[in-house]
Each structure stands twice: as C-alpha cells, then as structure tokens.
Design an enzyme around this catalytic site. Structure first.
Site, PDB file in Angstrom:
ATOM      1  CG  HIS A  84      -2.129   0.892   1.045  1.00 25.85           C
ATOM      2  ND1 HIS A  84      -3.280   0.446   0.428  1.00 25.85           N
ATOM      3  CD2 HIS A  84      -2.356   2.177   1.367  1.00 25.85           C
ATOM      4  CE1 HIS A  84      -4.173   1.425   0.398  1.00 25.85           C
ATOM      5  NE2 HIS A  84      -3.629   2.504   0.960  1.00 25.85           N
ATOM      6  CG  ASP A 163     -10.752   3.319   4.889  1.00 23.57           C
ATOM      7  OD1 ASP A 163     -10.298   4.345   5.431  1.00 23.57           O
ATOM      8  OD2 ASP A 163     -10.399   2.946   3.761  1.00 23.57           O
ATOM      9  NE  ARG A 170      -8.510  10.820   6.663  1.00 26.90           N
ATOM     10  CZ  ARG A 170      -7.685   9.915   6.104  1.00 26.90           C
ATOM     11  NH1 ARG A 170      -8.123   8.720   5.764  1.00 26.90           N
ATOM     12  NH2 ARG A 170      -6.438  10.213   5.878  1.00 26.90           N
ATOM     13  CB  SER A 185      -7.290   5.305   6.282  1.00 26.76           C
ATOM     14  OG  SER A 185      -7.579   5.062   4.937  1.00 26.76           O
ATOM     15  CE  LYS A 189      -7.581   1.462   2.165  1.00 29.91           C
ATOM     16  NZ  LYS A 189      -7.865   2.780   2.700  1.00 29.91           N
TER      17      LYS A 189
HETATM   18  N1  URA Z   1      -4.277   5.714   1.500  1.00 30.61           N
HETATM   19  C1  URA Z   1      -5.317   5.268   2.248  1.00 30.61           C
HETATM   20  O1  URA Z   1      -5.845   4.193   2.006  1.00 30.61           O
HETATM   21  N2  URA Z   1      -5.746   6.042   3.247  1.00 30.61           N
HETATM   22  C2  URA Z   1      -5.185   7.235   3.564  1.00 30.61           C
HETATM   23  O2  URA Z   1      -5.633   7.862   4.490  1.00 30.61           O
HETATM   24  C3  URA Z   1      -4.108   7.692   2.772  1.00 30.61           C
HETATM   25  C4  URA Z   1      -3.666   6.912   1.737  1.00 30.61           C
END
Ligand code: URA
Length: 413
Positions: A84, A163, A170, A185, A189
C-alpha cells in the site's frame, strides 16, 4: 455506554486522549449512520490538529477493521501479501505490482482507495477500463484468489465500511494529512485482508501528505507498530514524492503507462519502484520479477485480472481512444536548459483542476484528462520542445493547467 458526541469532539479538540471504548462507539455510530457526517468531520479535524496517541490509533484501526467482514482464507492457502502507498502523484505502482507479484504463486487481495486530496486513487484508475467492477463481495474475491491469485477491489458496505465513509469524508474536508487517520485508514483495510506480509510505500515531499522525511518516518513507525500488534510482518520503504512518478498523471493515462511497464517498458523510476516494493513481499528474487515483466507473464496476469473483474482485455490497447480528451496539446518549454524541478504538488493540483479528482464526496472523476510525456528532473530541454502533453476538456481548463505547470516546472540554463 452512551456517547455524547459533541462532548467527545470538544475533548479531542482540547487534546485529551480518548478511551478505546469511546472510539469504538464513535466508529460504530458513524458506520451505522447514527452519527452524521458533520460531527465526524469535526472529529476528524480535531484529530488532525491534536493527533492521537498509540493506544488511540490502535483502537481506531481495530474499530475500523471490525466495522465489517474480513477475509477468511481457506486452510492451506498460499502466503497472502500486499502493498500500500500513502499516496502520491502519478503513483500507478499497484496496477503493475499486484499482477506481477501474483505471478510468483502468492495471493494478493489488494484493497485500494479512490483519489484522496491531490493524490490519484487506484480504484479511479481501474474504473477507466470499461466495465471494471471494484465493488465485489468477499465471496467473489475469494473465488478470484483461488483462480488467478489476485483481486483488486474497494471498501464496500460490508468490507471496511467505516473506511469507505471516512475516506470519502476526509477527501473533501481537508482532513487527509493526519498520521493517526492515515494509519487507521490504511491498516484497517490491509489487516482486513488477513495478510501474512505487507510492504508500505511511505511518501514524502510536495506531492505527498507527509511533507518531510521525518514525518514520513513517524507515519511509517505508526503503521509498523499497529501491524506488529496485530501479528503482520510489515516492511516500510520511504520514497520521495518531489516529482511525479513516471511520465503520466491522470486516470486512464496512468493505466496506459502501467501497461507499458507490464510489457517490460515504461519509465525507469516507475519500474524501479515496482521492483523495490515487489521484492519485499515476493518469494522469488528481483531478477525473476524483472523477467516476469519482460517476458509478458505480468501483462498476461493483468489480462486475467481485468477479465475476472468484468472487462474485455481487448479494450486495453484502445484505452487512449476510449478516453480521448477533446483537447490534447503540447506545453512548450519557455527556455533551453536542464529541468531541475517538476513540483509534484502543483502537478497534482493541476490534475485536480482538469477534473481528474473530486471536489465533493459524490463527484465522479474525468478519466480522460491529465498529463503525459512529462519531462523528468535532470533532463535537458530545448526552448519550444514539449515539457508534456496536456489532456483537457475545455480551452479554459487547458489554460489554467498550463499556467500551473509553468509554476511547477523549473528550467535552469
Ligand atoms: N491511503 C489510504 O488508504 N488512506 C489514507 O488515508 C491515505 C492513503
């Protein structure tokens, strides 16, 4: 316990540490719709200014993770891995890395987000492929993993719903660049994917949420700490986001560049970052990963992926025609010299102005607009030669983007 939300917001506004049970009630109430967006926005802004300690951040992550279902992989499954990014400009690494790593025999259940702030989102990019379905169930995702070893999906009303809502909120309330909110966040995930190994690409610079390397280190440590607490091996690599990654910025334009990379070509910085991250979670050495890009295996896996998500792979080579912006014009260099700066933050803002991202939570994105053939720092340029091509919907949009790029790109004699 009954939560009085205005009091909770005020306490956070004053910098008080909240109890994990209160954070759980807040997340549950927001997910169910009992707590409205305006209260959650105020709470997110209070967190933005006052932060959260490690216990609060872990509690927020756990509450978000448990707001929905999680992956339950069958007994005897291959190692489950993922990557990620904390978000950048022109960052299309996931589109290449997920199918590439799946070629090595591991499973990659990649859950991504949409565009956030000035940064582009993997889901928006994927949806520029006609028919690509990102809202799939866990059962469908499980079938894809069994069949092809990779799935790329978004949060749903059943999977990471907290999320899904908070991320969109956000994005439009100026509350993205907060270390605890980004940590919760991303990690909610990723932990809901029931992973064995995760690599994080933590960006810093003008095109990232963390502007300095020191802040990126704090963010990386925060995510590593949450991963450790939940028993997942987490690697974090800090990477600069001073100039955009690769030469394309904008949804379909980035998919086109990803296809080049999946076919063994593409910009050198993009290929290198894909390999740097992929080797951290792959069971094979870097040289084998390079071979999988060069001999077409990663590209064929991408075809399998798009077919599984409801698309016709024959559309991929035609993507540039399917999403042709009405105006595609070169942006000529004002001087001769060397490119010393391509400010990723300004390029990201310019892409937003063109319509590649959102201003309100329910806005769509324009898949056609953005930039390609962008120069890179260190390259020589001649006056009048193109610094990039601008893909715009209207002349006005083109002119705004051109003025912004004029600020972003610096040439020295
Ligand atoms: N990627 C995400 O999934 N969440 C964030 O808050 C920032 C980048």
């Amino acid at each position: 316990m009954k939560l009085h939300v205005p009091t909770l917001i005020s306490r956070k506004r004053e910098g008080e540490a909240l109890d994990p049970a209160e954070i759980r009630l807040l997340v549950d109430g927001y997910t169910s719709g009992e707590i409205p967006d305006y209260q959650m926005s105020a709470f997110a802004m209070a967190v933005y200014f006052k932060g959260m300690n490690a216990v609060e951040t872990a509690a927020l992550t756990r509450a978000m993770l448990e707001s929905g279902d999680v992956f339950e992989h069958p007994a005897g499954h291959p190692p489950v891995v993922d990557k990620h990014s904390t978000g950048g400009i022109g960052d299309k690494v996931s589109l290449i890395l997920a199918p590439l790593v799946a070629c090595t025999g591991v499973w990659v259940p990649m859950v991504s987000g949409r565009g956030l702030g000035i940064t582009g989102g993997t889901l928006d990019k994927l949806e520029s492929i006609p028919g690509f379905k990102v809202g799939i169930s866990l059962a469908e995702a499980g079938t894809m993993l069994e069949k092809i070893g990779v799935v790329m999906m978004g949060q749903t009303d059943r999977f990471c719903p907290a999320d899904k809502k908070l991320y969109a909120l956000r994005d439009v309330t100026g509350t993205v660049p907060s270390i605890p909110l980004i940590t919760a966040s991303i990690m909610s995930k990723k932990l809901a994917e029931s992973l064995d190994k995760l690599v994080l690409d933590v960006k810093f610079g003008s095109g990232a949420f963390m502007k300095t390397e020191a802040d990126a280190r704090v963010l990386a440590d925060s995510m590593i700490a949450v991963g450790k607490e939940m028993g997942v091996e987490v690697h974090a690599i800090l990477n600069p986001m001073a100039e955009p990654l690769g030469r394309a910025v904008g949804n379909s334009l980035e998919v086109v560049e990803s296809l080049d990379c999946l076919e063994g070509g593409g910009p050198a910085d993009l290929r290198q970052l894909v390999l740097d991250l992929a080797e951290k979670i792959s069971p094979v050495p870097r040289v084998e990963l390079e071979g999988m890009l060069d001999d077409g295996r990663a590209r064929r896996k991408f075809d399998e992926l798009v077919s599984a998500h409801g698309c016709n792979p024959a559309d991929l080579p035609r993507l540039g025609d399917i999403h042709r912006a009405p105006l595609i014009r070169e942006f000529p260099a004002p001087d001769t010299g060397t490119v010393v700066k391509v400010d990723a933050g300004i390029v990201g803002q310019a892409a937003l102005q063109l319509g590649a991202g959102r201003a309100r939570a329910n806005d769509g994105v324009d898949h056609a607009v953005g930039f390609d053939q962008l120069v890179k720092c260190g390259e020589p340029i001649h006056q009048g030669h193109p610094l990039c091509r601008i893909h715009a919907r209207t002349v006005v949009d083109f002119e705004i983007a051109e003025a912004m790029l004029g600020q972003a790109i610096v040439i020295e004699p």
